[in-house]
Design a protein around this motif. Structure first.
Motif, PDB file in Angstrom:
ATOM      1  N   PRO A  74      -8.931  -4.943  -2.207  1.00  0.00           N
ATOM      2  CA  PRO A  74      -9.153  -4.523  -0.818  1.00  0.00           C
ATOM      3  C   PRO A  74     -10.198  -5.384  -0.098  1.00  0.00           C
ATOM      4  O   PRO A  74     -10.011  -5.745   1.063  1.00  0.00           O
ATOM      5  CB  PRO A  74      -9.621  -3.069  -0.952  1.00  0.00           C
ATOM      6  CG  PRO A  74      -9.028  -2.607  -2.235  1.00  0.00           C
ATOM      7  CD  PRO A  74      -9.029  -3.813  -3.133  1.00  0.00           C
ATOM      8  N   GLU A  75     -11.265  -5.742  -0.802  1.00  0.00           N
ATOM      9  CA  GLU A  75     -12.324  -6.544  -0.192  1.00  0.00           C
ATOM     10  C   GLU A  75     -11.819  -7.935   0.183  1.00  0.00           C
ATOM     11  O   GLU A  75     -12.167  -8.480   1.233  1.00  0.00           O
ATOM     12  CB  GLU A  75     -13.519  -6.686  -1.154  1.00  0.00           C
ATOM     13  CG  GLU A  75     -14.115  -5.369  -1.603  1.00  0.00           C
ATOM     14  CD  GLU A  75     -13.486  -4.793  -2.870  1.00  0.00           C
ATOM     15  OE1 GLU A  75     -14.112  -3.923  -3.489  1.00  0.00           O
ATOM     16  OE2 GLU A  75     -12.371  -5.209  -3.246  1.00  0.00           O
ATOM     17  N   LYS A  76     -11.006  -8.505  -0.675  1.00  0.00           N
ATOM     18  CA  LYS A  76     -10.495  -9.858  -0.439  1.00  0.00           C
ATOM     19  C   LYS A  76      -9.489  -9.887   0.714  1.00  0.00           C
ATOM     20  O   LYS A  76      -9.337 -10.910   1.386  1.00  0.00           O
ATOM     21  CB  LYS A  76      -9.872 -10.441  -1.705  1.00  0.00           C
ATOM     22  CG  LYS A  76     -10.855 -10.608  -2.836  1.00  0.00           C
ATOM     23  CD  LYS A  76     -11.956 -11.573  -2.461  1.00  0.00           C
ATOM     24  CE  LYS A  76     -12.946 -11.734  -3.596  1.00  0.00           C
ATOM     25  NZ  LYS A  76     -14.142 -12.443  -3.217  1.00  0.00           N
ATOM     26  N   LEU A 133      -3.726   6.350  -1.151  1.00  0.00           N
ATOM     27  CA  LEU A 133      -4.905   6.059  -0.345  1.00  0.00           C
ATOM     28  C   LEU A 133      -6.078   5.682  -1.244  1.00  0.00           C
ATOM     29  O   LEU A 133      -7.215   5.615  -0.802  1.00  0.00           O
ATOM     30  CB  LEU A 133      -5.276   7.284   0.503  1.00  0.00           C
ATOM     31  CG  LEU A 133      -4.183   7.769   1.454  1.00  0.00           C
ATOM     32  CD1 LEU A 133      -4.602   9.076   2.111  1.00  0.00           C
ATOM     33  CD2 LEU A 133      -3.871   6.712   2.491  1.00  0.00           C
ATOM     34  N   ALA A 134      -5.788   5.405  -2.512  1.00  0.00           N
ATOM     35  CA  ALA A 134      -6.831   5.168  -3.511  1.00  0.00           C
ATOM     36  C   ALA A 134      -7.729   3.980  -3.181  1.00  0.00           C
ATOM     37  O   ALA A 134      -8.900   3.964  -3.560  1.00  0.00           O
ATOM     38  CB  ALA A 134      -6.204   4.981  -4.894  1.00  0.00           C
ATOM     39  N   GLY A 135      -7.234   2.991  -2.477  1.00  0.00           N
ATOM     40  CA  GLY A 135      -8.039   1.808  -2.162  1.00  0.00           C
ATOM     41  C   GLY A 135      -8.882   1.934  -0.907  1.00  0.00           C
ATOM     42  O   GLY A 135      -9.691   1.049  -0.609  1.00  0.00           O
ATOM     43  N   THR A 136      -8.725   3.030  -0.174  1.00  0.00           N
ATOM     44  CA  THR A 136      -9.403   3.138   1.118  1.00  0.00           C
ATOM     45  C   THR A 136     -10.923   3.162   1.014  1.00  0.00           C
ATOM     46  O   THR A 136     -11.596   2.629   1.886  1.00  0.00           O
ATOM     47  CB  THR A 136      -8.926   4.369   1.915  1.00  0.00           C
ATOM     48  OG1 THR A 136      -9.166   5.549   1.161  1.00  0.00           O
ATOM     49  CG2 THR A 136      -7.459   4.255   2.244  1.00  0.00           C
ATOM     50  N   LEU A 137     -11.468   3.747  -0.036  1.00  0.00           N
ATOM     51  CA  LEU A 137     -12.919   3.805  -0.164  1.00  0.00           C
ATOM     52  C   LEU A 137     -13.503   2.406  -0.319  1.00  0.00           C
ATOM     53  O   LEU A 137     -14.434   2.037   0.412  1.00  0.00           O
ATOM     54  CB  LEU A 137     -13.331   4.696  -1.341  1.00  0.00           C
ATOM     55  CG  LEU A 137     -14.830   4.875  -1.519  1.00  0.00           C
ATOM     56  CD1 LEU A 137     -15.461   5.511  -0.286  1.00  0.00           C
ATOM     57  CD2 LEU A 137     -15.126   5.707  -2.755  1.00  0.00           C
ATOM     58  N   LYS A 138     -12.960   1.609  -1.240  1.00  0.00           N
ATOM     59  CA  LYS A 138     -13.441   0.234  -1.409  1.00  0.00           C
ATOM     60  C   LYS A 138     -13.261  -0.560  -0.119  1.00  0.00           C
ATOM     61  O   LYS A 138     -14.126  -1.327   0.278  1.00  0.00           O
ATOM     62  CB  LYS A 138     -12.693  -0.476  -2.543  1.00  0.00           C
ATOM     63  CG  LYS A 138     -13.169  -0.106  -3.904  1.00  0.00           C
ATOM     64  CD  LYS A 138     -12.444  -0.968  -4.933  1.00  0.00           C
ATOM     65  CE  LYS A 138     -12.927  -0.597  -6.297  1.00  0.00           C
ATOM     66  NZ  LYS A 138     -13.603  -1.661  -6.967  1.00  0.00           N
TER      67      LYS A 138
END
Length: 146
Positions: free
Chosen positions: A24-26, A47-52
């Motif tokens: 997600p950051e990249k 939605l698991a990646g939304t926090l990162k």
């Protein structure tokens, strides 16, 4: 105005199938590098990646490393089907799972996405060797009334 990308998957899409290796950051870094005005993380039925994704955005914002006006959004790529598909799967008939992107406009929209994806996982089942997470149109319409 530059392009705003709404269809982006991270490695969190890999719960059911191999789809992406993106962190997600990249994804944010790449959007900035390509001079986009923003982007949405819209993984496959999660939605698991939304926090990162959100925490990294906030970190860059705090460090003044975001271009002016750069925005992010949260979405979910769903498999929207009619209720009849359930019976078709029971009879091992050929089924087309249409992809649709749902994008949250605000916090209320994000809360809706959480309910919707939970319901899709409740509907999950293995069909023809692959786990499927259908969102039935009538259930989606009912959720939208709330």
């Amino acid at each position: 105005m530059t392009w705003f990308s709404t269809h982006n998957h991270s490695y969190f899409s890999n719960f059911r199938l191999r789809d992406s290796v993106n962190m997600p950051e990249k994804i944010i870094d790449e959007a900035i590098k390509k001079n986009l005005s923003g982007l949405v993380l819209s993984d496959h039925e999660t939605l698991a990646g939304t926090l990162k994704f959100y925490e990294y955005y906030e970190k860059l914002k705090k460090e003044n490393k975001l271009p002016d006006g750069f925005k992010i959004g949260i979405g979910n790529e769903i498999y929207l089907v009619d209720k009849e598909v359930k019976e078709m799967m029971d009879n091992n008939m050929k089924v087309k799972f249409n992809h649709f992107l749902l994008l949250a406009k605000n916090q209320k929209g994000f809360e809706f996405l959480k309910k919707q994806t939970s319901k899709a996982w409740e509907n999950s089942r293995v069909f023809r060797g692959m786990e499927r997470t259908p969102t039935y149109k009538d259930e989606l319409e009912e959720m939208m009334k709330d």
